[in-house]
Design an enzyme around this catalytic site. Structure first.
Site, PDB file in Angstrom:
ATOM      1  CG  ASN A  80      40.315  47.480  54.012  1.00 62.34           C
ATOM      2  OD1 ASN A  80      40.999  48.309  53.429  1.00 62.34           O
ATOM      3  ND2 ASN A  80      40.018  46.308  53.488  1.00 62.34           N
ATOM      4  CE1 TYR A  83      44.872  49.091  45.043  1.00 59.45           C
ATOM      5  CE2 TYR A  83      43.685  50.993  44.233  1.00 59.45           C
ATOM      6  CZ  TYR A  83      44.304  50.330  45.264  1.00 59.45           C
ATOM      7  OH  TYR A  83      44.332  50.886  46.511  1.00 59.45           O
ATOM      8  CG  HIS A 125      36.688  59.404  41.403  1.00 62.09           C
ATOM      9  ND1 HIS A 125      36.078  58.296  40.842  1.00 62.09           N
ATOM     10  CD2 HIS A 125      37.581  58.922  42.296  1.00 62.09           C
ATOM     11  CE1 HIS A 125      36.578  57.202  41.382  1.00 62.09           C
ATOM     12  NE2 HIS A 125      37.503  57.543  42.260  1.00 62.09           N
ATOM     13  CG  HIS A 134      40.042  50.340  41.269  1.00 63.92           C
ATOM     14  ND1 HIS A 134      40.326  51.368  40.399  1.00 63.92           N
ATOM     15  CD2 HIS A 134      39.639  50.934  42.422  1.00 63.92           C
ATOM     16  CE1 HIS A 134      40.119  52.523  40.999  1.00 63.92           C
ATOM     17  NE2 HIS A 134      39.698  52.296  42.221  1.00 63.92           N
ATOM     18  NE  ARG A 153      37.369  60.592  53.658  1.00 64.46           N
ATOM     19  CZ  ARG A 153      36.185  60.269  53.147  1.00 64.46           C
ATOM     20  NH1 ARG A 153      36.012  59.107  52.561  1.00 64.46           N
ATOM     21  NH2 ARG A 153      35.174  61.110  53.210  1.00 64.46           N
ATOM     22  NE  ARG A 168      42.396  57.413  46.447  1.00 59.38           N
ATOM     23  CZ  ARG A 168      42.105  58.004  47.609  1.00 59.38           C
ATOM     24  NH1 ARG A 168      43.070  58.600  48.284  1.00 59.38           N
ATOM     25  NH2 ARG A 168      40.878  58.003  48.099  1.00 59.38           N
ATOM     26  NE  ARG A 180      37.377  46.498  45.088  1.00 64.50           N
ATOM     27  CZ  ARG A 180      37.485  47.482  45.995  1.00 64.50           C
ATOM     28  NH1 ARG A 180      37.679  47.196  47.263  1.00 64.50           N
ATOM     29  NH2 ARG A 180      37.382  48.744  45.629  1.00 64.50           N
TER      30      ARG A 180
END
Length: 712
Positions: free
Chosen positions: A48, A475, A442, A599, A412, A382, A571
């Protein structure tokens, strides 16, 4: 009307992110977590932080370098001020993380019979083995890089581990007249970061050494005729954000491929050095990399802790891991043998990772092979490295179906993976759209168009998470299948809007960003204020990953001032400051950090008893509202609404993995009160899912499991 423009009402975005990563680090220090899981949390915290420097710190440094004086629009902090506060905070965080590693985690590993040996702990036999390994496997791969007038400082790859070496020739005149020579050796990433050696102790069943320690021990072999005065490891973090001129790009895929090649060559933003490195070498590196003193991090331990994720997965110490929690069969599919029949009867909710992702894969697989399916349209943000979803889409195109995939190339750090899939899908005959200019797609939606008798029926899947079978095990996300006609019409309009030149449609059920989603959320909050004025029952519960958008924060402040009770489950980043008298005293903020990454995005508005419940791909961040294509969709079926309300209420009762945000910006962990039973929401949800599985449903699950072999 009350103004909420006071900078004291907000928490800085970057500092809030650091507070989130500190909560992750706290899981490393939590002795109640199994030992190898603590190593995984350590790896996550380090990873992270790497990304934070590569993107967020890099962006702030660019602002300073360009002389941009634009302050944070909430806390009014300049880029330079933010960098200074980040540095202070991260230095303390890194010290805390490594202190936990060296004083708690590694000693605990040693007690379990697993030891990392420093060179001074090597036995003669171990040293002999490592020297042989070095000459056979390591030495041939190494490349010493001298640095002098004719050899400038090399462009070392972003995140690579390196050894700085100070040398002096064996035959020199007066030593005081000689300037030491400088060289760099890159630790090869193609070799294992750690090596296992035979143990000579009954206390240590398994012993490991670091590759960089082996290189340092035998590094003189790379510099014959010279004496090594000093060698120490260092690591450079570079600006890894890519900037693409989408308007001017003739081929977006080709342009992104070009930009990706520059990622390892961005400006340095952080220098990590082994704590034994001399001041002279540190200052030399800092000068070459054009970094400030506060950009240098002296590390007492191994650099780059991300390797612990792989190490913790080695085949030993199962008792040092969380108990396995294999995904269960989704409750809404019990007794069903055909996905299309099941969805036609009712809306279906799937709660990952407690419930299996297999039905989502099966939905696409079945659609690819069903002769009655005419078209499949899907967004991908993703996906996994060996994605069964992508393989099914390719097969569907080869089977003659119309397949349209909106694959976001700008996700990204997943750009390279997505480029590979884009090419594969195009080769199979799919229509591949690379997203929209200036926006990231997204949203997570799949539309299947099927001929049934003389009619056309549309089946839709929408989700809070990606179509990624790997992260679906890690997730928490919620997906919904529906065959409602109005959702099908919206889905068709959505894809036509993205692939054609159509203006934003008038939606029947969904709302989308960047046109209308923020306004929809603000209107929902305003409606709750109005309902509270009528009957004093205003209630909002919103669960998301991050909250940064000032307009939405102000809307929540306004609702709080009107008396609406608000619970936020966030979160990560939260720029809202709760508990401020006269501003946010009716707002509470919780954050859950556990074995799964929270998530899902769930939004609940009581609306005077006519409850409104929504799921979304979007967080309440400005980027989601302005720079991304997102979807918000309502949950209309009562039993599903009740289930989502239950999920929210259980999370708000969590007294094991939940933190609460205080008005001073600090987070406090919630613990069970005297006499109160522990409630870990993630364990609760899994136990609940497992309770619905019995022998009668196993046959159903078996029948709905994809049987097709994924394409290589």
């Amino acid at each position: 009307m009350q103004s909420f423009d006071n900078k004291a009402y907000y928490i800085n975005r970057e500092l809030s992110w650091l507070a989130f990563n500190e909560r992750v680090t706290a899981e490393v220090m939590n002795a109640e977590n199994p030992l190898l899981e603590r190593l995984k949390f350590m790896s996550i915290s380090a990873s992270n932080l790497d990304e934070f420097f590569m993107v967020r710190v890099a962006g702030l440094k660019d602002q300073v370098k360009l002389g941009i004086g634009r302050p944070d629009n909430k806390t009014r902090m300049s880029a330079a001020e933010q960098l200074h506060e980040i540095s202070k905070r991260v230095h303390a965080d890194v010290r805390r993380l490594y202190r936990s590693l060296t004083t708690s985690v590694l000693p605990s590993l040693k007690r379990e019979g697993v030891a990392f040996l420093s060179p001074r702990q090597w036995t003669a036999a171990q040293r002999q083995y490592l020297e042989s390994y070095y000459h056979e496997h390591v030495f041939p791969v190494l490349t010493p890089l001298a640095i002098d007038a004719s050899h400038p400082f090399p462009m070392l790859a972003n995140g690579s581990l390196n050894v700085a070496v100070l040398l002096e020739p064996n035959e020199t005149p007066e030593i005081h007249l000689h300037t030491p020579l400088f060289a760099v050796v890159q630790v090869p990433s193609v070799l294992p970061r750690y090596l296992e050696v035979k143990s000579s102790s009954r206390n240590h069943r398994q012993c490991f050494v670091f590759l960089e320690a082996v290189i340092q021990q035998f590094i003189e072999t790379l510099f014959p005729g010279n004496h090594v005065l000093e060698c120490a490891c260092f690591r450079i973090t570079r600006n890894a954000d890519i900037i693409v001129d989408e308007e001017g790009a003739e081929d977006l895929l080709e342009e992104i491929e070009k930009e990706l090649k520059k990622r390892d060559r961005g400006n340095a933003v952080r220098l990590e050095v082994e704590h034994t490195m001399s001041n002279h070498v540190v200052e030399t590196l800092r000068d070459w990399l054009d970094l400030e003193v506060e950009d240098v991090y002296s590390i007492q331990g191994p650099l780059d802790l991300t390797f612990f994720m792989r190490f913790a997965s080695l085949p030993f110490g199962n008792h040092l891991r969380f108990d396995p929690m294999p995904p269960q069969a989704p409750r809404d599919l019990f007794g069903e043998n055909n996905m299309f029949d099941a969805i036609a009867k009712k809306d279906i909710l799937v709660f990952h990772p407690y419930e299996s992702f297999d039905p989502v894969v099966h939905f696409v697989n079945h659609s690819a092979d069903d002769p009655r399916v005419l078209a499949i349209k899907q967004t991908l943000y993703r996906v996994s490295g060996n994605s069964p979803v992508v393989s099914a889409l390719a097969r569907a195109a080869e089977n003659g179906k119309q397949v349209t995939v909106l694959l976001e190339l700008k996700a990204r750090f997943d750009e390279e993976n997505n480029i590979v899939w884009a090419k594969k899908l195009e080769e199979a005959g799919c229509h591949v759209i690379y997203g929209l200019v200036g926006l990231k797609t997204h949203s997570k939606i799949t539309l299947v168009v099927r001929r049934e008798s003389n009619d056309i029926r549309r089946y839709v899947h929408m989700s809070t998470g990606n179509y990624n079978d790997t992260t679906a095990k890690l997730y928490t996300d919620i997906g919904m299948f529906t065959a409602r006609e109005d959702f099908g019409e919206d889905a068709s309009l959505f894809f036509n809007h993205l692939t054609g030149f159509a203006i934003t449609p008038a939606w029947r059920q969904i709302s989308t960003a960047p046109h209308g989603l923020k306004d929809r959320f603000i209107q929902l909050i305003e409606d709750e204020i109005e309902q509270h004025r009528k009957n004093q029952t205003g209630r909002i519960i919103a669960k998301m990953n991050s909250l940064t958008d000032k307009d939405l924060i102000c809307a929540l402040y306004k609702a709080s001032c009107a008396g609406v009770e608000i619970d936020l489950i966030i979160r990560g980043i939260c720029c809202l400051r709760p508990g401020l008298p006269g501003v946010s005293e009716n707002i509470r903020v919780s954050s859950i950090i556990g074995r799964f990454l929270e998530h899902s995005r769930i939004f609940y508005f009581q609306h005077g008893g006519e409850e409104r419940v929504f799921l979304s791909s979007a967080d309440w961040m400005t980027r989601n509202m302005v720079n991304r294509v997102e979807i918000l969709f309502p949950v209309l079926q009562q039993n599903l609404k009740d289930r989502l309300k239950h999920i929210l209420h259980i999370q708000l009762k969590d007294n094991v993995n939940r933190y609460v945000l205080l008005s001073n910006g600090n987070y406090k962990k919630v613990t069970p009160a005297a006499g109160e039973a522990p409630l870990a929401s993630q364990i609760y949800f899994y136990d609940s899912a497992r309770g619905f599985v019995d022998e009668t449903t196993k046959a159903t699950v078996e029948a709905m499991t994809p049987r097709t072999t994924p394409r290589s």
